[in-house]
Design a protein around this motif. Structure first.
Motif, short mmCIF file in Angstrom:
data_model
loop_
_atom_site.label_atom_id
_atom_site.label_comp_id
_atom_site.label_asym_id
_atom_site.label_seq_id
_atom_site.Cartn_x
_atom_site.Cartn_y
_atom_site.Cartn_z
N ALA A 1 -19.15 11.95 45.70
CA ALA A 1 -19.44 11.14 46.89
C ALA A 1 -20.72 11.59 47.56
N ALA A 2 -20.89 12.91 47.70
CA ALA A 2 -22.09 13.42 48.37
C ALA A 2 -23.36 12.98 47.66
N GLU A 3 -23.34 13.00 46.34
CA GLU A 3 -24.53 12.61 45.58
C GLU A 3 -24.79 11.11 45.70
N LEU A 4 -23.72 10.32 45.68
CA LEU A 4 -23.90 8.87 45.82
C LEU A 4 -24.43 8.52 47.20
N LEU A 5 -23.86 9.15 48.24
CA LEU A 5 -24.26 8.84 49.61
C LEU A 5 -25.69 9.31 49.88
N ALA A 6 -26.11 10.38 49.22
CA ALA A 6 -27.47 10.89 49.42
C ALA A 6 -28.49 10.15 48.57
N GLY A 7 -28.01 9.28 47.66
CA GLY A 7 -28.95 8.57 46.79
C GLY A 7 -29.65 9.50 45.82
N LYS A 8 -28.92 10.48 45.30
CA LYS A 8 -29.53 11.49 44.44
C LYS A 8 -30.18 10.87 43.21
N TYR A 9 -29.55 9.82 42.67
CA TYR A 9 -30.09 9.17 41.47
C TYR A 9 -30.51 7.75 41.83
N PRO A 10 -31.76 7.53 42.21
CA PRO A 10 -32.19 6.19 42.63
C PRO A 10 -32.10 5.16 41.52
N ASP A 11 -32.07 5.61 40.25
CA ASP A 11 -31.97 4.67 39.12
C ASP A 11 -30.53 4.21 38.89
N ASN B 1 -12.98 12.04 46.85
CA ASN B 1 -14.32 11.45 46.84
C ASN B 1 -14.29 9.99 47.28
N LEU B 2 -13.26 9.25 46.85
CA LEU B 2 -13.12 7.87 47.33
C LEU B 2 -12.92 7.84 48.84
N ARG B 3 -12.15 8.79 49.33
CA ARG B 3 -11.91 8.86 50.78
C ARG B 3 -13.20 9.19 51.53
N ALA B 4 -14.01 10.07 50.97
CA ALA B 4 -15.28 10.43 51.61
C ALA B 4 -16.22 9.24 51.67
N ILE B 5 -16.24 8.46 50.62
CA ILE B 5 -17.08 7.25 50.62
C ILE B 5 -16.56 6.27 51.66
N ASN B 6 -15.24 6.10 51.70
CA ASN B 6 -14.68 5.16 52.67
C ASN B 6 -14.94 5.62 54.11
N ASP B 7 -14.88 6.94 54.36
CA ASP B 7 -15.13 7.45 55.71
C ASP B 7 -16.56 7.10 56.15
N SER B 8 -17.50 7.24 55.25
CA SER B 8 -18.88 6.88 55.58
C SER B 8 -19.00 5.39 55.85
#
Length: 874
Positions: free
Chosen positions: A50-60, A87-94
């Motif tokens: 979740a942290a990597e997805l929310l931070a946009g670590k992989y723009p591709d 991780n799903l919960r972290a995404i949903n919290d954001s």
């Protein structure tokens, strides 16, 4: 989401004939099926998904599979399921905190082990499954297929959602030739019953190979393994017929690094020579080491065999796979012309490239697929190909600057609409700031380097002209002359006076906001370039007693982070149709995003324009702008004279507190044009200017960090409290009278006019009328390491405590000893005499014989209020 959104505008224009279009998990199924591109697998035990997805670590990254099957051990199932839910919960919290828009997430799938695990996840996750795009069903068979798809249908019904299925064909009853036909017939019957839910069919080539003890090497494609090739052919035969067509994804590529040179490189040299000429061979060699060229070859064969998309296991595979799905210019023209001619009038015609015959009926289905791919991945320009996306910065000029002897800064120029040389815009200096080690010392801004005052005023005009081009598609005939001034080809005073006589027309009511302290004059001069319809504020670090700030926001990388906007006219924020934020440069854009959020909270706007001389935002930073646009919602447009990418490289690792400058001359205030040593102390003259009574003042008081109150009023027309176009004309009307007065004190020789802190624009205007050989810059809060090195941004430095606040250190740079004969220092307000002593001491070491200290306003004005000390605490 949109493919290749990490590209700059110039890069996109260079590469694409038709740019990719945006899509999300709710787009039409036929589009999504072709849009997965390179689908990255990662184990569900990975904690920071979740942290990597929310931070946009992989723009591709566009599609992702979180794996609960082969990627984790049998004893890891419980922890993996818990981690997935966390991780799903972290995404949903954001999402609940409005920190993200679900549609902007990659397409997320979960690969389950069996139907029972899928049911368990449904019971535990509930509505969190809405974050997903679907499930991957491994070892999909006639025996378990209906159960998987029936469970998915029930989940969709309960969630009022459409989650998709991606079955994997990888069992022995498919690869064994004697069972294959019957098995594929049964599987097709099951899938046809749930056709709307099937995103695509995936091929498990690794499992197939394991049944024969086969593992391909990194320079062998799956199509060179005969038993797998034959099986793929049968799957394509069953599932891609036009009567009911499925999308089939290419098998996984399992290699991500090569430790030696390839024995038989498959990445052809010709595309690289076509794009880069003689440099092509070197670029190709670099890519052979960076990517496994067998992957590229296999994706090309996937496409030739009717497969779309690729399973990958490493982020380095994302860009090469996705670049190969961009449609070539030739393919696109062929496909479009076939569709256009499919009405029945023709059967065959010559291709647009005049190198083949296009038969309409045989190629009609192919043409439809090509146009779908073109929507998703875009279309290359005629002379571009996938190598341009693999090596996206190859055609942009790069410049390298040493910063001390420990660091090297590389700049890749991406957009330079006026073809300005970098040396015409800035020098580099080493900054005393842990957050950011370097500083672009502007040759236009008039802050750290002395500039011709009219040249600095034209910097704002250049931004105004660029603003008209970008926002309104209007090109003024004087643009070339203004740019020629920035390039040193014309006298800036003549062009500036012409713009003053005939200012630009502003089509809409617009509020300009300049960022303190560096861009107060830049923002004011951009605003002042327009005749009417404009309003201007600059942010301030001043703490006022009588007024509450309307807007507060932070500038994280600065030495003074807090910004305030004061206004007694709140209706102004509601009346304007757009807000233009002006800064000298954008590095990440966080400051601009902070103020947009702060303004939009109180005064929602439809359009913001972020204008800067330099724009260094990374792809992730640019994505943050797009995300905020969607979230608020609003439109954010970036305008700059130069856009590029930065890379700071540490040459020699060091733990030293200060940078190392080897073999440098002593830090002295030196110049080749020194005056003889002064035998007498400088003459210091104090002038209380009493700015013309026609210009209003603001009767408010301020306090510093010690709680000391300054009762002197402010000039209302500086922009600190807001100024209209009409009021600005009144401000500038008084400038010639001031300049005439000050010229009476000027002695022969060079003249330096100095603004102080945020007070820059009015002194710059006065300096523009102070005659020939007049230069302008300002005091600053920015601490820079001074080094007497050619083409370095701070050849010398003078430090002193601020006259306004003894807890703040101010600086002056680049004043060679004895170079000027006259110095005019402008103070907006009076300060206690004892507070002036550190500044006076610094000025007297510069070898300047004639020094004038000019106070535009002072405390002889009647005090309308006497604030109580207790008010300082509010």
């Amino acid at each position: 989401m949109r493919y290749f959104n990490y590209l700059t505008t110039q890069q996109e224009e260079k590469i694409f004939y038709q740019k990719p279009t945006a899509f999300d998990k709710y787009s039409e199924p036929s589009l999504l099926a072709a849009a997965l591109g390179a689908t990255l697998y990662m184990p569900a035990t990975r904690e920071n998904i979740a942290a990597e997805l929310l931070a946009g670590k992989y723009p591709d990254l566009v599609s992702l599979v979180i794996c609960l099957e082969d990627a984790i051990g049998d004893e890891e199932i419980g922890p993996a399921e818990k981690n997935l839910l966390a991780n799903l919960r972290a995404i949903n919290d954001s999402y609940q905190k409005n920190e993200l828009v679900l549609q902007e997430l990659p397409l997320i799938f979960v690969r389950v082990r069996h139907q029972e695990q899928m049911l368990r996840l449904w019971q535990q996750a509930g509505f969190l499954l809405r974050i997903l795009t679907g499930f991957v069903f491994p070892k999909f068979t006639v025996a378990n297929g209906t159960g998987y798809l029936e469970t998915l249908s029930r989940i969709n019904e309960e969630l009022s959602e459409r989650l998709y299925a991606m079955p994997i064909l990888e069992t022995e009853d498919i690869i064994f030739e004697e069972k294959r036909s019957q098995t594929l017939t049964g599987l097709k019957k099951i899938l046809d019953a749930y056709y709307p839910l099937i995103m695509n069919i995936r091929i498990g080539a690794t499992d197939f190979s394991s049944l024969f003890g086969i593992r391909r090497s990194y320079d062998t494609t799956i199509y060179e393994i005969a038993v797998i090739k034959n099986c793929i052919a049968s799957i394509v035969n069953f599932f891609t017929r036009q009567t009911k067509e499925y999308t089939i994804s290419g098998p996984v590529w399992e290699y991500f690094a090569v430790g030696e040179r390839l024995l038989k490189p498959q990445l052809r040299l010709s595309p690289f020579r076509q794009t880069y000429g003689p440099r092509g061979a070197g670029i190709r060699t670099t890519l052979l080491n960076q990517y496994v060229d067998g992957l590229i070859r296999e994706v090309l064969l996937d496409k030739d065999n009717g497969l779309t998309g690729k399973t990958i296991i490493h982020p380095s595979h994302l860009r090469p796979v996705q670049s190969l799905y961009v449609v070539s210019h030739e393919e696109y023209l062929d496909a479009r012309s076939i569709i256009q001619q499919s009405g029945g009038e023709l059967g065959v015609f010559k291709s647009p490239y005049a190198n083949k015959m296009n038969e309409i009926k045989p190629h009609l289905n192919w043409a439809r697929k090509i146009l779908t791919r073109a929507r998703i991945y875009g279309v290359f320009n005629e002379k571009q190909n996938f190598t341009d996306l693999l090596n996206v910065t190859a055609f942009f000029p790069q410049h390298t600057y040493p910063i001390g002897d420990d660091f090297r800064l590389t700049i890749a120029v991406e957009k330079n609409p006026y073809q300005l040389a970098l040396e015409q815009l800035f020098l580099i200096a080493f900054r005393q700031n842990r957050r950011r080690k370097f500083l672009f010392v502007s040759k236009i801004l008039g802050k750290h380097l002395p500039v011709a005052p009219c040249l600095s005023l034209l910097g704002g005009a250049a931004l105004a002209l660029r603003f008209l081009e970008i926002v309104y598609q209007q090109v003024d005939s004087r643009t070339e002359a203004v740019i020629d001034c920035l390039k040193g080809r014309q006298k800036p005073s003549e062009i500036y006076r012409e713009l003053q006589k005939q200012p630009l027309v502003l089509p809409q009511k617009t509020l300009f906001i300049g960022f303190a302290e560096t861009a107060t004059a830049l923002g004011h001069s951009m605003f002042a370039t327009f005749a009417d319809n404009g309003y201007y504020f600059h942010t301030t670090r001043e703490a006022l007693i009588e007024l509450e700030p309307v807007i507060c926001f932070e500038e994280e990388h600065s030495h003074a982070t807090s910004h305030r906007i004061y206004s007694t006219n709140l209706d102004l924020f509601q009346k304007v149709e757009q807000i233009v934020l002006v800064d000298d440069e954008i590095t990440t854009g966080k400051t601009a995003l902070n103020i947009i959020r702060a303004i939009n909270y109180h005064f929602p706007q439809k359009r913001y324009v972020v204008a800067s001389l330099l724009d260094w935002r990374s792809p992730a930073d640019q994505q943050a702008f797009r995300e905020l646009e969607t979230k608020l919602p609003c439109e954010i447009i970036a305008v700059s004279l130069l856009r590029g990418a930065l890379n700071l490289e540490e040459i020699a690792p060091t733990t030293a507190a200060e940078p190392n400058f080897k073999n440098e001359a002593p830090l002295v205030e030196g110049s080749e044009e020194r005056l003889p040593e002064l035998k007498t102390k400088p003459k210091i003259t104090y002038l209380n200017l009493d700015y013309p009574a026609s210009v209003p003042t603001k009767q408010v008081t301020s306090y510093n960090s010690l709680g000391e109150i300054n009762y002197s009023p402010y000039l209302e027309a500086t922009g600190r409290f807001g100024i209209s176009s009409a009021a600005n004309r009144q401000l500038e009307a008084g400038v010639p009278k001031i300049a005439a007065l000050l010229l009476g004190y000027r002695q022969a020789g060079r003249c330096l006019c100095l603004g102080t802190g945020e007070f820059m624009y009015l002194p710059m205007q006065v300096a523009a009328l102070m005659g020939a050989d007049t230069w302008y810059h300002s005091t600053t809060r920015s601490p820079i390491y001074p080094v007497d090195r050619e083409n370095y941004g701070a050849r010398n430095a003078f430090a002193f405590t601020s006259p306004d606040d003894p807890n703040i250190t101010n600086y002056l740079y680049n004043i060679p000893y004895g170079y000027y004969q006259n110095l005019y220092l402008f103070l907006e307000r009076e300060v206690p005499q004892e507070r002036m002593q550190p500044l006076l001491k610094a000025l007297q070491t510069m070898g300047i014989p004639n020094i004038l200290l000019i106070k535009c306003l002072h405390s002889n004005y009647a005090k309308t209020t006497t604030p109580e000390v207790t008010e300082l605490n509010r």
